[in-house]
Design a protein around this motif. Structure first.
Motif, mmCIF file in Angstrom:
data_model
loop_
_atom_site.group_PDB
_atom_site.id
_atom_site.type_symbol
_atom_site.label_atom_id
_atom_site.label_comp_id
_atom_site.label_asym_id
_atom_site.label_seq_id
_atom_site.Cartn_x
_atom_site.Cartn_y
_atom_site.Cartn_z
ATOM 1 N N PHE A 1 0.854 -1.191 0.000
ATOM 2 C CA PHE A 1 0.000 0.000 0.000
ATOM 3 C C PHE A 1 0.884 1.234 0.000
ATOM 4 C CE2 PHE A 1 0.990 -0.832 4.385
ATOM 5 C CZ PHE A 1 1.111 0.414 4.970
ATOM 6 N N SER A 2 0.294 2.364 -0.319
ATOM 7 C CA SER A 2 1.055 3.609 -0.386
ATOM 8 C C SER A 2 1.247 4.196 1.013
ATOM 9 C CB SER A 2 0.326 4.624 -1.273
ATOM 10 O OG SER A 2 0.967 5.890 -1.190
ATOM 11 N N THR A 3 2.494 4.587 1.303
ATOM 12 C CA THR A 3 2.757 5.291 2.563
ATOM 13 C C THR A 3 2.833 6.802 2.355
ATOM 14 O OG1 THR A 3 5.137 5.049 2.221
ATOM 15 C CG2 THR A 3 4.022 3.329 3.515
ATOM 16 N N ASP A 4 2.612 7.232 1.107
ATOM 17 C CA ASP A 4 2.761 8.651 0.774
ATOM 18 C C ASP A 4 1.432 9.333 0.429
ATOM 19 O OD1 ASP A 4 5.585 8.446 0.974
ATOM 20 O OD2 ASP A 4 5.625 7.551 -1.028
ATOM 21 N N SER A 5 0.358 8.538 0.315
ATOM 22 C CA SER A 5 -0.905 9.135 -0.113
ATOM 23 C C SER A 5 -2.070 8.375 0.495
ATOM 24 C CB SER A 5 -0.999 9.105 -1.647
ATOM 25 O OG SER A 5 -2.221 9.642 -2.076
ATOM 26 N N LEU A 6 -3.074 9.098 0.945
ATOM 27 C CA LEU A 6 -4.315 8.500 1.439
ATOM 28 C C LEU A 6 -5.403 9.570 1.434
ATOM 29 C CD1 LEU A 6 -4.489 8.075 5.314
ATOM 30 C CD2 LEU A 6 -3.045 9.759 4.189
ATOM 31 N N SER A 7 -6.654 9.124 1.556
ATOM 32 C CA SER A 7 -7.778 10.057 1.688
ATOM 33 C C SER A 7 -8.338 9.942 3.098
ATOM 34 C CB SER A 7 -8.871 9.710 0.670
ATOM 35 O OG SER A 7 -8.376 9.752 -0.650
ATOM 36 N N TYR A 8 -8.928 11.014 3.581
ATOM 37 C CA TYR A 8 -9.555 10.957 4.898
ATOM 38 C C TYR A 8 -10.805 11.818 4.913
ATOM 39 C CZ TYR A 8 -7.232 15.465 5.704
ATOM 40 O OH TYR A 8 -6.807 16.763 5.608
ATOM 41 N N TYR A 9 -11.733 11.445 5.791
ATOM 42 C CA TYR A 9 -13.002 12.159 5.945
ATOM 43 C C TYR A 9 -13.230 12.428 7.422
ATOM 44 C CZ TYR A 9 -13.600 10.275 1.244
ATOM 45 O OH TYR A 9 -13.406 9.932 -0.076
ATOM 46 N N LYS A 10 -13.631 13.626 7.736
ATOM 47 C CA LYS A 10 -13.863 14.021 9.126
ATOM 48 C C LYS A 10 -15.359 14.203 9.388
ATOM 49 C CE LYS A 10 -11.200 17.662 8.698
ATOM 50 N NZ LYS A 10 -10.453 18.891 9.039
ATOM 51 N N ASP A 11 -15.803 13.758 10.553
ATOM 52 C CA ASP A 11 -17.189 13.943 10.993
ATOM 53 C C ASP A 11 -17.137 14.462 12.427
ATOM 54 O OD1 ASP A 11 -19.805 13.826 11.873
ATOM 55 O OD2 ASP A 11 -20.197 11.818 11.092
ATOM 56 N N SER A 12 -17.179 15.783 12.555
ATOM 57 C CA SER A 12 -17.053 16.387 13.887
ATOM 58 C C SER A 12 -18.285 16.141 14.749
ATOM 59 C CB SER A 12 -16.797 17.892 13.757
ATOM 60 O OG SER A 12 -17.846 18.526 13.029
ATOM 61 N N GLY A 13 -19.447 15.876 14.109
ATOM 62 C CA GLY A 13 -20.664 15.627 14.885
ATOM 63 C C GLY A 13 -20.612 14.317 15.641
ATOM 64 N N GLN A 14 -20.013 13.286 15.029
ATOM 65 C CA GLN A 14 -19.914 11.969 15.671
ATOM 66 C C GLN A 14 -18.492 11.647 16.128
ATOM 67 O OE1 GLN A 14 -22.211 9.632 16.553
ATOM 68 N NE2 GLN A 14 -23.757 11.144 16.025
ATOM 69 N N TYR A 15 -17.571 12.633 16.025
ATOM 70 C CA TYR A 15 -16.175 12.451 16.442
ATOM 71 C C TYR A 15 -15.517 11.287 15.679
ATOM 72 C CZ TYR A 15 -18.200 15.067 20.371
ATOM 73 O OH TYR A 15 -18.885 15.964 21.143
ATOM 74 N N LEU A 16 -15.705 11.282 14.370
ATOM 75 C CA LEU A 16 -15.208 10.195 13.531
ATOM 76 C C LEU A 16 -14.126 10.680 12.580
ATOM 77 C CD1 LEU A 16 -18.578 8.498 12.503
ATOM 78 C CD2 LEU A 16 -16.957 7.680 14.199
ATOM 79 N N LEU A 17 -13.154 9.830 12.354
ATOM 80 C CA LEU A 17 -12.139 10.049 11.333
ATOM 81 C C LEU A 17 -12.061 8.776 10.495
ATOM 82 C CD1 LEU A 17 -9.818 11.707 10.065
ATOM 83 C CD2 LEU A 17 -8.299 10.650 11.761
ATOM 84 N N THR A 18 -12.302 8.911 9.184
ATOM 85 C CA THR A 18 -12.276 7.761 8.278
ATOM 86 C C THR A 18 -11.065 7.884 7.373
ATOM 87 O OG1 THR A 18 -14.693 7.587 8.301
ATOM 88 C CG2 THR A 18 -13.533 6.511 6.489
ATOM 89 N N LEU A 19 -10.253 6.834 7.316
ATOM 90 C CA LEU A 19 -9.054 6.804 6.480
ATOM 91 C C LEU A 19 -9.271 5.823 5.333
ATOM 92 C CD1 LEU A 19 -6.412 6.422 9.344
ATOM 93 C CD2 LEU A 19 -7.392 8.550 8.433
ATOM 94 N N VAL A 20 -8.899 6.227 4.129
ATOM 95 C CA VAL A 20 -8.967 5.349 2.962
ATOM 96 C C VAL A 20 -7.547 5.161 2.449
ATOM 97 C CG1 VAL A 20 -9.972 4.959 0.692
ATOM 98 C CG2 VAL A 20 -11.262 6.227 2.419
ATOM 99 N N ILE A 21 -7.022 3.959 2.615
ATOM 100 C CA ILE A 21 -5.640 3.656 2.256
ATOM 101 C C ILE A 21 -5.573 3.278 0.775
ATOM 102 C CG2 ILE A 21 -3.626 2.268 2.840
ATOM 103 C CD1 ILE A 21 -4.737 3.978 5.148
ATOM 104 N N GLU A 22 -4.553 3.761 0.089
ATOM 105 C CA GLU A 22 -4.359 3.425 -1.327
ATOM 106 C C GLU A 22 -3.502 2.173 -1.428
ATOM 107 O OE1 GLU A 22 -2.935 6.587 -3.726
ATOM 108 O OE2 GLU A 22 -4.450 8.022 -3.046
ATOM 109 N N LYS A 23 -4.089 1.111 -1.967
ATOM 110 C CA LYS A 23 -3.345 -0.135 -2.124
ATOM 111 C C LYS A 23 -2.489 -0.055 -3.381
ATOM 112 C CE LYS A 23 -6.331 -3.358 0.332
ATOM 113 N NZ LYS A 23 -7.073 -4.634 0.233
#
Length: 348
Positions: free
Chosen positions: A326-348
């Protein structure tokens, strides 16, 4: 009232909220409605009471997807009758019910162990979210039905929640649909419907609709932001519940159950996070969803991981824990401050 009829759902929570006369009317209508009669004789109740009965019938019984939204009260001599609006005919209903039963049975046959309530609920959640896309059309009742969600794959929130109720009913998990008001950036203070589900002895709130987002890039995602929330967790976005199930437990919340919950966060948690990412990659996934225990913990995590860029340090640590490329130099992330969530999408 007469004994509760066995027609419809085994979990009739709204029936329990009715008066004796209203329960009697509920039973009379439900025991006859599947044959689509022009009218049903009911006890002496007024229009307001009939509204409560009709609402309870539709909330309790997701298989009534052939019924419209009108139920009128008439009197003839000393007798009262109600007339229900049907939006499809008997032949169409029989065909659609056969299709719905077939899809449900095929899915239920894939469940490995229905005694594991959490896992079964998770499978039902994922099936609905992956099967259905959100669609709302005024006056088109199919989008508010379990049939629309499960067979057609298009539904509004009512369809999502009734599909969940139908499948949870079939596997013997206590549940109910819950209506109220939701607050989000796209539709502030809009009417909404979700579920209350009893898992391992305690009730939790489940919202399949809000766990079915589309990212800004157009990617469809399966989320668990609203999988088994308690009162405090759901209060930021949902209110004015039709039934308050007083959900206090947290043990079956998705993030707590799966070990992706951080009560607090600091730099010492980077090793734990690297292990979580490695485990997800080893299992074939690339989406990691994290929940934090408070606003302060969430802000600290965003500051440490996103603002300072230490997410890439975590990825480098992950590299040492898995052979998955997987890539260690690039990824996507999504923040949800209402539910205190952080979602990470790793690039394989």
């Amino acid at each position: 009232p007469e004994m509760l009829t066995e027609y419809g759902s085994p979990n009739k929570f709204y029936y329990q909220q009715l008066s004796d006369k209203e329960k009697h009317a509920y039973n009379e209508i439900l025991s006859q409605i599947y044959s689509m009669p022009e009218k049903v004789r009911i006890p002496d109740i007024n229009g307001e009471q009939l509204d409560r009965v009709f609402s309870a019938l539709l909330s309790d019984n997701p298989d009534l997807f052939f019924v419209g939204r009108r139920c009128t009260l008439t009197a003839k001599g000393i007798f009262n009758f109600c007339a229900v609006e049907y939006y499809i005919d008997k032949e169409t209903y029989a065909q659609q019910k056969e299709k719905l039963d077939a899809v449900c049975n095929d899915f239920l046959a894939t469940l490995p162990d229905t005694d594991d309530e959490f896992r079964t609920e998770l499978e039902i959640h994922d099936f609905i979210v992956e099967k259905c896309k959100y669609r709302m059309e005024q006056g088109e009742f199919v989008y508010s039905s379990a049939y629309g969600a499960i067979v057609n794959g298009e539904a509004a929130c009512e369809g999502y929640s009734k599909a969940a109720k139908l499948l949870l009913d079939k596997v013997g998990i206590e549940n109910a649909v819950v209506s109220g008001i939701s607050d989000n950036t796209e539709d502030p203070e809009g009417p909404h419907m979700w579920n209350a589900v009893k898992i391992n002895g305690d009730f939790y709130y489940l919202d399949c609709t809000w766990d079915d987002p589309v990212s800004k890039s157009g990617e469809e995602m399966v989320m668990y932001s609203y999988f088994n929330l308690n009162n405090e967790m759901i209060a930021a976005t949902h209110r004015d519940f039709s039934i308050d199930f007083d959900c206090e437990a947290t043990a079956e919340n998705y993030y707590i159950k799966t070990g992706t919950y951080f009560e607090n966060y600091d730099r010492s948690d980077e090793k734990k996070l690297a292990s979580i990412i490695a485990n997800e990659l080893e299992n074939g996934g690339n989406v990691i969803q994290l929940r934090f225990g408070s606003k302060a913990a969430y802000k600290e995590a965003i500051s440490e991981l996103v603002d300072t860029g230490r997410l890439y340090n975590v990825l480098r640590n992950t590299k040492e824990k898995t052979k998955v490329k997987f890539s260690t130099d690039s990824l996507s992330y999504y923040k949800d401050s209402g539910q205190y969530l952080l979602t990470l999408v790793i690039e394989k």
